[in-house]
Write a protein that holds these residues in place. Structure first.
Motif, PDB file in Angstrom:
ATOM      1  N   ALA A   1       0.833  -1.210   0.000  1.00  0.00           N
ATOM      2  CA  ALA A   1       0.000   0.000   0.000  1.00  0.00           C
ATOM      3  C   ALA A   1       0.861   1.251   0.000  1.00  0.00           C
ATOM      4  O   ALA A   1       0.529   2.242  -0.660  1.00  0.00           O
ATOM      5  N   PHE A   2       1.979   1.197   0.737  1.00  0.00           N
ATOM      6  CA  PHE A   2       2.885   2.348   0.735  1.00  0.00           C
ATOM      7  C   PHE A   2       3.421   2.598  -0.659  1.00  0.00           C
ATOM      8  O   PHE A   2       3.468   3.741  -1.134  1.00  0.00           O
ATOM      9  N   PHE A   3       3.835   1.507  -1.347  1.00  0.00           N
ATOM     10  CA  PHE A   3       4.362   1.701  -2.694  1.00  0.00           C
ATOM     11  C   PHE A   3       3.292   2.235  -3.630  1.00  0.00           C
ATOM     12  O   PHE A   3       3.558   3.081  -4.482  1.00  0.00           O
ATOM     13  N   ALA A   4       2.066   1.747  -3.475  1.00  0.00           N
ATOM     14  CA  ALA A   4       0.991   2.199  -4.364  1.00  0.00           C
ATOM     15  C   ALA A   4       0.712   3.690  -4.178  1.00  0.00           C
ATOM     16  O   ALA A   4       0.668   4.454  -5.148  1.00  0.00           O
ATOM     17  N   THR A   5       0.543   4.125  -2.918  1.00  0.00           N
ATOM     18  CA  THR A   5       0.223   5.533  -2.708  1.00  0.00           C
ATOM     19  C   THR A   5       1.408   6.428  -3.039  1.00  0.00           C
ATOM     20  O   THR A   5       1.240   7.520  -3.588  1.00  0.00           O
ATOM     21  N   ALA A   6       2.632   5.955  -2.752  1.00  0.00           N
ATOM     22  CA  ALA A   6       3.790   6.786  -3.059  1.00  0.00           C
ATOM     23  C   ALA A   6       3.949   6.955  -4.562  1.00  0.00           C
ATOM     24  O   ALA A   6       4.240   8.056  -5.054  1.00  0.00           O
ATOM     25  N   SER A   7       3.719   5.870  -5.309  1.00  0.00           N
ATOM     26  CA  SER A   7       3.855   6.000  -6.758  1.00  0.00           C
ATOM     27  C   SER A   7       2.746   6.864  -7.336  1.00  0.00           C
ATOM     28  O   SER A   7       2.977   7.622  -8.278  1.00  0.00           O
ATOM     29  N   ALA A   8       1.545   6.790  -6.755  1.00  0.00           N
ATOM     30  CA  ALA A   8       0.466   7.662  -7.231  1.00  0.00           C
ATOM     31  C   ALA A   8       0.831   9.125  -7.002  1.00  0.00           C
ATOM     32  O   ALA A   8       0.638   9.972  -7.885  1.00  0.00           O
ATOM     33  N   THR A   9       1.379   9.423  -5.821  1.00  0.00           N
ATOM     34  CA  THR A   9       1.792  10.804  -5.537  1.00  0.00           C
ATOM     35  C   THR A   9       2.826  11.286  -6.531  1.00  0.00           C
ATOM     36  O   THR A   9       2.698  12.367  -7.125  1.00  0.00           O
ATOM     37  N   ILE A  10       3.862  10.458  -6.720  1.00  0.00           N
ATOM     38  CA  ILE A  10       4.982  10.914  -7.541  1.00  0.00           C
ATOM     39  C   ILE A  10       4.558  11.074  -8.995  1.00  0.00           C
ATOM     40  O   ILE A  10       4.885  12.069  -9.654  1.00  0.00           O
ATOM     41  N   VAL A  11       3.795  10.114  -9.506  1.00  0.00           N
ATOM     42  CA  VAL A  11       3.400  10.189 -10.911  1.00  0.00           C
ATOM     43  C   VAL A  11       2.513  11.405 -11.160  1.00  0.00           C
ATOM     44  O   VAL A  11       2.665  12.115 -12.159  1.00  0.00           O
TER      45      VAL A  11
ATOM     46  N   GLY B   1      -1.981  10.583 -15.707  1.00  0.00           N
ATOM     47  CA  GLY B   1      -2.990  10.761 -14.668  1.00  0.00           C
ATOM     48  C   GLY B   1      -3.788   9.486 -14.429  1.00  0.00           C
ATOM     49  O   GLY B   1      -4.100   9.122 -13.295  1.00  0.00           O
ATOM     50  N   GLY B   2      -4.095   8.775 -15.533  1.00  0.00           N
ATOM     51  CA  GLY B   2      -4.822   7.523 -15.389  1.00  0.00           C
ATOM     52  C   GLY B   2      -4.031   6.481 -14.623  1.00  0.00           C
ATOM     53  O   GLY B   2      -4.564   5.748 -13.787  1.00  0.00           O
ATOM     54  N   GLY B   3      -2.719   6.416 -14.912  1.00  0.00           N
ATOM     55  CA  GLY B   3      -1.873   5.476 -14.177  1.00  0.00           C
ATOM     56  C   GLY B   3      -1.818   5.795 -12.694  1.00  0.00           C
ATOM     57  O   GLY B   3      -1.922   4.904 -11.842  1.00  0.00           O
ATOM     58  N   ALA B   4      -1.675   7.085 -12.368  1.00  0.00           N
ATOM     59  CA  ALA B   4      -1.659   7.477 -10.962  1.00  0.00           C
ATOM     60  C   ALA B   4      -2.974   7.116 -10.288  1.00  0.00           C
ATOM     61  O   ALA B   4      -3.001   6.674  -9.133  1.00  0.00           O
ATOM     62  N   LEU B   5      -4.087   7.298 -11.005  1.00  0.00           N
ATOM     63  CA  LEU B   5      -5.391   6.962 -10.437  1.00  0.00           C
ATOM     64  C   LEU B   5      -5.504   5.470 -10.147  1.00  0.00           C
ATOM     65  O   LEU B   5      -6.032   5.059  -9.113  1.00  0.00           O
ATOM     66  N   ILE B   6      -5.022   4.651 -11.090  1.00  0.00           N
ATOM     67  CA  ILE B   6      -5.121   3.206 -10.882  1.00  0.00           C
ATOM     68  C   ILE B   6      -4.297   2.805  -9.670  1.00  0.00           C
ATOM     69  O   ILE B   6      -4.745   2.019  -8.822  1.00  0.00           O
ATOM     70  N   ALA B   7      -3.077   3.371  -9.550  1.00  0.00           N
ATOM     71  CA  ALA B   7      -2.250   3.055  -8.384  1.00  0.00           C
ATOM     72  C   ALA B   7      -2.943   3.468  -7.107  1.00  0.00           C
ATOM     73  O   ALA B   7      -2.913   2.759  -6.099  1.00  0.00           O
TER      74      ALA B   7
ATOM     75  N   ILE C   1      -8.223   8.903   1.452  1.00  0.00           N
ATOM     76  CA  ILE C   1      -7.808   8.410   0.141  1.00  0.00           C
ATOM     77  C   ILE C   1      -9.014   8.146  -0.742  1.00  0.00           C
ATOM     78  O   ILE C   1      -8.980   8.412  -1.946  1.00  0.00           O
ATOM     79  N   SER C   2     -10.104   7.658  -0.151  1.00  0.00           N
ATOM     80  CA  SER C   2     -11.258   7.372  -1.005  1.00  0.00           C
ATOM     81  C   SER C   2     -11.829   8.669  -1.566  1.00  0.00           C
ATOM     82  O   SER C   2     -12.201   8.734  -2.739  1.00  0.00           O
ATOM     83  N   GLY C   3     -11.855   9.725  -0.740  1.00  0.00           N
ATOM     84  CA  GLY C   3     -12.325  11.013  -1.243  1.00  0.00           C
ATOM     85  C   GLY C   3     -11.440  11.541  -2.346  1.00  0.00           C
ATOM     86  O   GLY C   3     -11.919  11.972  -3.412  1.00  0.00           O
ATOM     87  N   ALA C   4     -10.118  11.508  -2.129  1.00  0.00           N
ATOM     88  CA  ALA C   4      -9.204  12.074  -3.107  1.00  0.00           C
ATOM     89  C   ALA C   4      -9.229  11.288  -4.414  1.00  0.00           C
ATOM     90  O   ALA C   4      -9.252  11.874  -5.503  1.00  0.00           O
ATOM     91  N   ALA C   5      -9.233   9.959  -4.312  1.00  0.00           N
ATOM     92  CA  ALA C   5      -9.184   9.143  -5.530  1.00  0.00           C
ATOM     93  C   ALA C   5     -10.453   9.327  -6.352  1.00  0.00           C
ATOM     94  O   ALA C   5     -10.401   9.417  -7.581  1.00  0.00           O
ATOM     95  N   ASN C   6     -11.596   9.400  -5.679  1.00  0.00           N
ATOM     96  CA  ASN C   6     -12.838   9.552  -6.421  1.00  0.00           C
ATOM     97  C   ASN C   6     -12.962  10.924  -7.065  1.00  0.00           C
ATOM     98  O   ASN C   6     -13.428  11.043  -8.208  1.00  0.00           O
TER      99      ASN C   6
END
Lengths: 164, 240
Positions: free
Chosen positions: B74-84, B203-209, B166-171
């Motif tokens: 989960a850390f890797f997923a959220t960190a990669s979403a942030t960075i991308v 942006g789509g990739g970051a969203l999926i992560a 995270i659910s608010g931000a991702a949606n």
């Protein structure tokens, strides 16, 4: 003591049900039609998928909030109620957040993308949407405090009476 | 099935194991019986010593490995979403009009800062990855620390808050991306993804992560709350 806690929880759940029901109804019935440069511009909640998601999510959470207070006090279902609480709270905040994002674009526009603000033309629709969003966030705050209250009840062994 | 019991002097015991009868002389039975007894008494003495020692700190067992693995992913997923999403930027030169033979060009930049939903997305995913990092550190290094038994509760509450964040931000970012991809003909908003396709893809990739991180964090939150609701036996110290 347990009875007071349970009564408080029921009152909070009823208030949250009222808030989400109000959000659903206000968003679903917000409707304004204007004439802009000889074209009829009709603003409804079906304008944007985010608003549709908002209406559906708030309707689901209202139905859940209506059914839960009728579970008898000592039933085993209260354990799954806690998990369902969390799922529905997440649904509520996600729908609120999506509708807020789209409503913000509608109100302020986005100059870099060439999107113009439409609230100037349909102010009544915009006000209804704002009201629905406020009601939804009140419902979310109540559900969140219900979750924290459940955890607090579990931590304090003196408060017995299931996870109510 | 055997019945070990002090029967008498020279008796033979019949033991029934796995469908066969075995005849065992009683001397061997006595030997086996007494050796079991002494071992049991030794064990009882050990447990009695353990309970009455003055050790007020409940020593939690180290967490299961599965929770740590989930938090790491989960850390890797959220960190990669942030960075991308934070590095999401695209500049394009578009031809707006043609005057005579010269073309009027306009340079447009698509950045994540233009949209408040994406700004919130970057901030929320950054905070969630910090939270995950903190939880991993507590998992690895903080097994012995506990403040009045509140550690599990604080972890559960923080997990819940971050799931909501995270659910608010991702949606919000997902619906803004859908708006940019499809436009909105009722409001006369044009789509922008046909011009800035790299921006949209990133942006789509970051969203999926971020959504994968959201699913994992939901599972982690459920596990934390289950651990909170079912206290481990070591947490209840029986004071003599």
């Amino acid at each position: 003591m347990a009875k007071t806690k349970r009564a408080t929880t029921l009152v909070l759940r009823f208030m949250a049900f009222g808030a989400t029901l109000a959000a659903t109804i206000v968003m679903a019935t917000s409707h304004q039609t204007v004439d802009v440069f000889a074209t009829i511009f009709s603003a409804k909640y079906t304008v944007s998928p985010a608003f549709k998601y908002f209406v559906i999510a708030n309707a689901i959470v209202s139905a859940y909030g209506l059914l839960v207070p009728f579970i008898p006090a000592e039933s085993k279902l209260w354990r799954s109620v806690f998990a369902l609480d969390m799922v529905f709270t997440m649904l509520l905040i996600s729908s609120f957040s999506a509708a807020l994002a789209i409503a913000y674009v509608g109100k302020k526009g986005n100059a870099q993308a060439g999107w113009f603000a439409i609230c100037g033309q349909v102010p009544v629709f915009c006000d209804h949407v704002t009201g629905a969003l406020i009601a939804s966030v009140i419902g979310f705050i109540i559900y969140m405090s219900l979750l924290l209250h459940t955890i607090h009840t579990v931590l304090n062994p003196l408060l017995v009476g299931g996870l109510g | 099935m055997c019945h070990s019991e002090l029967i008498g002097q020279q008796m033979v015991l019949a033991i029934y194991i796995n469908g066969h009868f075995y005849l065992v002389p009683s001397k061997i039975i006595l030997f086996v019986f007494f050796s079991f007894n002494t071992m049991a008494q030794e064990n009882e003495e050990k447990t009695v010593v353990g309970l009455s020692s003055s050790d007020p700190m409940p020593i939690n067992k180290p967490d299961h490995g599965i929770l740590l693995v989930l938090r790491l992913v989960a850390f890797f997923a959220t960190a990669s979403a942030t960075i991308v999403m934070a590095l999401n930027k695209e500049t394009k030169t578009l031809v707006v009009a043609t005057i005579g033979s010269t073309q009027v060009k306009v340079t447009l930049t698509a950045k994540f800062q233009h949209t408040p939903a994406f700004v919130f997305f970057v901030i929320a995913n950054g905070m969630a990855s910090l939270h995950n990092l903190l939880m991993i550190a507590i998992n690895i290094f903080g097994s012995k620390t506990d403040y009045k038994g509140l550690k599990l509760a604080v972890v559960a509450i923080l997990d819940m808050l971050n799931v909501a964040l995270i659910s608010g931000a991702a949606n919000a970012a997902a619906f803004m991306a859908e708006l940019g991809k499809n436009g909105n003909k009722h409001a006369r908003w044009d789509k922008i993804c046909d011009k800035f396709d790299t921006f949209c893809n990133h942006g789509g990739g970051a969203l999926i992560a971020s959504f994968m991180g959201l699913g994992l964090m939901l599972a982690i939150s459920v596990i934390s709350i289950i651990k909170l609701l079912k206290p481990k036996p070591t947490n209840h110290i029986l004071f003599p």
